[in-house]
Scaffold this motif. Structure first.
Motif, PDB file in Angstrom:
ATOM      1  N   ARG A  49       0.939  -1.164  -0.079  1.00  0.00           N
ATOM      2  CA  ARG A  49      -0.054  -0.169   0.050  1.00  0.00           C
ATOM      3  C   ARG A  49       0.972   1.286  -0.182  1.00  0.00           C
ATOM      4  O   ARG A  49       0.685   2.162  -0.733  1.00  0.00           O
ATOM      5  CB  ARG A  49      -1.097   0.116   1.207  1.00  0.00           C
ATOM      6  CG  ARG A  49      -2.047  -1.114   1.180  1.00  0.00           C
ATOM      7  CD  ARG A  49      -3.087  -0.770   2.419  1.00  0.00           C
ATOM      8  NE  ARG A  49      -3.985  -1.812   2.571  1.00  0.00           N
ATOM      9  CZ  ARG A  49      -4.643  -2.146   3.457  1.00  0.00           C
ATOM     10  NH1 ARG A  49      -4.528  -1.517   4.559  1.00  0.00           N
ATOM     11  NH2 ARG A  49      -5.750  -2.999   3.453  1.00  0.00           N
ATOM     12  N   SER A  50       1.945   1.383   0.834  1.00  0.00           N
ATOM     13  CA  SER A  50       2.810   2.671   0.937  1.00  0.00           C
ATOM     14  C   SER A  50       3.612   2.548  -0.363  1.00  0.00           C
ATOM     15  O   SER A  50       4.048   3.739  -0.573  1.00  0.00           O
ATOM     16  CB  SER A  50       3.529   2.399   2.077  1.00  0.00           C
ATOM     17  OG  SER A  50       4.546   1.261   2.227  1.00  0.00           O
ATOM     18  N   ASP A  75      -7.595  -0.278   1.065  1.00  0.00           N
ATOM     19  CA  ASP A  75      -6.275   0.452   1.044  1.00  0.00           C
ATOM     20  C   ASP A  75      -5.657   1.387   2.121  1.00  0.00           C
ATOM     21  O   ASP A  75      -4.460   1.829   2.149  1.00  0.00           O
ATOM     22  CB  ASP A  75      -6.232   1.515  -0.329  1.00  0.00           C
ATOM     23  CG  ASP A  75      -7.313   2.373  -0.203  1.00  0.00           C
ATOM     24  OD1 ASP A  75      -7.966   3.003   0.938  1.00  0.00           O
ATOM     25  OD2 ASP A  75      -8.042   3.244  -1.083  1.00  0.00           O
ATOM     26  N   ARG A  77      -6.999   3.956   3.774  1.00  0.00           N
ATOM     27  CA  ARG A  77      -7.056   5.472   3.491  1.00  0.00           C
ATOM     28  C   ARG A  77      -8.564   5.970   4.074  1.00  0.00           C
ATOM     29  O   ARG A  77      -9.365   5.098   3.975  1.00  0.00           O
ATOM     30  CB  ARG A  77      -6.667   6.112   2.473  1.00  0.00           C
ATOM     31  CG  ARG A  77      -5.080   5.748   2.184  1.00  0.00           C
ATOM     32  CD  ARG A  77      -4.736   6.395   0.935  1.00  0.00           C
ATOM     33  NE  ARG A  77      -3.216   5.908   0.679  1.00  0.00           N
ATOM     34  CZ  ARG A  77      -2.410   7.084   0.446  1.00  0.00           C
ATOM     35  NH1 ARG A  77      -2.686   8.258   0.648  1.00  0.00           N
ATOM     36  NH2 ARG A  77      -0.960   6.660   0.275  1.00  0.00           N
ATOM     37  N   TRP A  79     -11.781   8.169   3.216  1.00  0.00           N
ATOM     38  CA  TRP A  79     -12.299   8.683   1.929  1.00  0.00           C
ATOM     39  C   TRP A  79     -13.822   9.157   2.340  1.00  0.00           C
ATOM     40  O   TRP A  79     -14.401   8.787   3.276  1.00  0.00           O
ATOM     41  CB  TRP A  79     -12.539   7.594   0.878  1.00  0.00           C
ATOM     42  CG  TRP A  79     -11.160   6.733   0.602  1.00  0.00           C
ATOM     43  CD1 TRP A  79     -10.636   5.624   1.083  1.00  0.00           C
ATOM     44  CD2 TRP A  79     -10.202   7.301  -0.481  1.00  0.00           C
ATOM     45  NE1 TRP A  79      -9.501   5.427   0.434  1.00  0.00           N
ATOM     46  CE2 TRP A  79      -9.125   6.368  -0.214  1.00  0.00           C
ATOM     47  CE3 TRP A  79     -10.179   8.496  -1.090  1.00  0.00           C
ATOM     48  CZ2 TRP A  79      -7.896   6.642  -1.280  1.00  0.00           C
ATOM     49  CZ3 TRP A  79      -9.096   8.634  -2.084  1.00  0.00           C
ATOM     50  CH2 TRP A  79      -8.029   7.682  -2.093  1.00  0.00           C
ATOM     51  N   GLU A  93      -9.977  12.031  -0.886  1.00  0.00           N
ATOM     52  CA  GLU A  93      -9.248  11.403   0.271  1.00  0.00           C
ATOM     53  C   GLU A  93      -9.367  12.501   1.448  1.00  0.00           C
ATOM     54  O   GLU A  93      -9.294  13.836   1.190  1.00  0.00           O
ATOM     55  CB  GLU A  93      -7.690  10.953   0.220  1.00  0.00           C
ATOM     56  CG  GLU A  93      -7.056  10.908   1.236  1.00  0.00           C
ATOM     57  CD  GLU A  93      -5.384  10.612   0.951  1.00  0.00           C
ATOM     58  OE1 GLU A  93      -4.884   9.910   2.033  1.00  0.00           O
ATOM     59  OE2 GLU A  93      -4.895  10.952  -0.002  1.00  0.00           O
ATOM     60  N   LEU A  95      -7.924  14.481   4.561  1.00  0.00           N
ATOM     61  CA  LEU A  95      -6.784  14.817   5.027  1.00  0.00           C
ATOM     62  C   LEU A  95      -7.005  16.020   6.158  1.00  0.00           C
ATOM     63  O   LEU A  95      -7.818  16.735   5.809  1.00  0.00           O
ATOM     64  CB  LEU A  95      -5.571  15.416   4.108  1.00  0.00           C
ATOM     65  CG  LEU A  95      -5.364  14.519   2.894  1.00  0.00           C
ATOM     66  CD1 LEU A  95      -4.213  15.094   2.004  1.00  0.00           C
ATOM     67  CD2 LEU A  95      -4.540  13.029   3.448  1.00  0.00           C
ATOM     68  N   GLY A 137      -5.178  15.738  -1.569  1.00  0.00           N
ATOM     69  CA  GLY A 137      -4.538  14.338  -1.527  1.00  0.00           C
ATOM     70  C   GLY A 137      -4.951  13.472  -2.844  1.00  0.00           C
ATOM     71  O   GLY A 137      -5.267  14.220  -3.826  1.00  0.00           O
ATOM     72  N   LYS A 140      -9.789   8.592  -5.419  1.00  0.00           N
ATOM     73  CA  LYS A 140      -9.997   7.302  -6.133  1.00  0.00           C
ATOM     74  C   LYS A 140     -11.236   7.168  -7.114  1.00  0.00           C
ATOM     75  O   LYS A 140     -12.079   7.747  -6.933  1.00  0.00           O
ATOM     76  CB  LYS A 140     -10.001   6.550  -4.703  1.00  0.00           C
ATOM     77  CG  LYS A 140     -10.285   4.954  -5.073  1.00  0.00           C
ATOM     78  CD  LYS A 140     -10.189   3.983  -3.884  1.00  0.00           C
ATOM     79  CE  LYS A 140     -11.161   4.361  -2.888  1.00  0.00           C
ATOM     80  NZ  LYS A 140     -11.213   3.469  -1.651  1.00  0.00           N
ATOM     81  N   TYR A 163      -5.836   5.804  -8.917  1.00  0.00           N
ATOM     82  CA  TYR A 163      -5.752   6.917  -7.928  1.00  0.00           C
ATOM     83  C   TYR A 163      -4.999   8.037  -8.842  1.00  0.00           C
ATOM     84  O   TYR A 163      -4.226   7.798  -9.858  1.00  0.00           O
ATOM     85  CB  TYR A 163      -4.722   6.600  -6.958  1.00  0.00           C
ATOM     86  CG  TYR A 163      -5.290   5.344  -6.173  1.00  0.00           C
ATOM     87  CD1 TYR A 163      -6.118   5.577  -4.986  1.00  0.00           C
ATOM     88  CD2 TYR A 163      -5.121   3.844  -6.457  1.00  0.00           C
ATOM     89  CE1 TYR A 163      -6.439   4.764  -4.214  1.00  0.00           C
ATOM     90  CE2 TYR A 163      -5.476   2.910  -5.442  1.00  0.00           C
ATOM     91  CZ  TYR A 163      -6.409   3.357  -4.522  1.00  0.00           C
ATOM     92  OH  TYR A 163      -6.790   2.586  -3.651  1.00  0.00           O
TER      93      TYR A 163
END
Length: 282
Positions: A49-50, A75, A77, A79, A93, A95, A137, A140, A163
């Motif tokens: 993932r990273s 994933d 994250r 959303w 995303e 943030l 960010g 998706k 992405y």
């Protein structure tokens, strides 16, 4: 520490690609079906993932109920709620650094790779223009389709997850700019949008009887050429015709009287013939 073998690492199906519409998604699916691109078979681990969830990455995966398969995409994250921008679903995303703007931003014009400055012509443009808040960010992008590999095979459901960031999107190549994908032709009838599938799509599956065949025009109006054909046709249609004796027994009185008189004449004629035959010839 245990390290997974290199061949087991789940990498993006395509490392850098922007899909604009359903046609682009079907081209990617066709490349996977032909073995030109590799799909993802399991959930990504933390290292994957990273390393691979970044702007431009695209993943194709098949929905499966198997324990080792993929039922849904994760994933790690956070959303926003999904937004439908035909034919894709978009997620922004969330943030901590993102704050809703005090004033609506003006619509921007971006520059594509090796192309003039122009307004977007993809679903991403629709999502950007119809969104009040634009994340800094990742965005998706998701699409699904039923895959009909053959006439008798059970359809499979494939998903595409991509992405991008708004800042990077104008530089991400499209299908037409990819040397591997731009020459692929998608056969008709193989891919059908997953959200467009109707309840009648399984009408041909086993267990549901097929509709009866329609007789040809004029078939019911034609008459049988003989009683035998009429009888056989009655049996074939599931209708049992009465026997000849039964039909005579149920004949109306008028017709029965005529039949009796004709029988009497025939008996009298038979006696006359026998009498003439019994006389000696001179």
């Amino acid at each position: 520490m245990f390290y997974a073998p290199a061949q087991d690492v789940q990498r993006p199906t395509h490392p850098r690609l922007h899909v604009r519409d359903a046609r682009d998604a079907h081209v990617v699916f066709e490349a996977v079906r032909q073995g030109l691109l590799k799909p993802v078979h399991r959930r990504l681990n933390e290292l994957e993932r990273s390393s691979f969830i970044q702007s431009g990455s695209l993943f194709v995966w098949e929905e499966s109920d198997d324990e080792m398969g993929l039922k849904r995409w994760t994933d790690g994250r956070v959303w926003s709620q999904s937004r439908m921008r035909e034919p894709y679903l978009f997620y922004d995303e969330k943030l901590a650094s993102d704050e809703p703007p005090s004033e609506p931003k003006a619509k921007c014009t971006y520059r594509f790779v090796e192309g003039p400055s122009r307004t977007w012509t993809s679903s991403a443009q629709s999502h950007y223009e119809r969104s009040d808040h634009h994340t800094s960010g990742l965005v998706k992008q998701a699409y699904s389709a039923w895959v009909f590999a053959s006439h008798n095979a059970k359809p499979r459901k494939w998903h595409l997850t991509a992405y991008f960031t708004y800042a990077d999107l104008p530089t991400i190549p499209t299908v037409d700019q990819d040397p591997l994908l731009r020459g692929i032709t998608v056969p008709p009838g193989i891919y059908k949008s997953g959200k467009a599938r109707s309840r009648n799509s399984d009408a041909s599956t086993p267990g549901i009887p097929s509709p009866p065949s329609t007789p040809s025009p004029g078939a019911s109006a034609s008459r049988p050429s003989s009683p035998m054909q009429s009888s056989s046709r009655g049996k074939k249609d599931g209708v049992v015709l009465p026997s000849l004796q039964s039909a005579i027994a149920h004949t109306p009185i008028g017709l029965a009287g005529s039949h009796h008189r004709a029988t009497a004449r025939m008996a009298e004629d038979q006696r006359m013939i026998q009498m003439l035959n019994s006389r000696p010839i001179l």
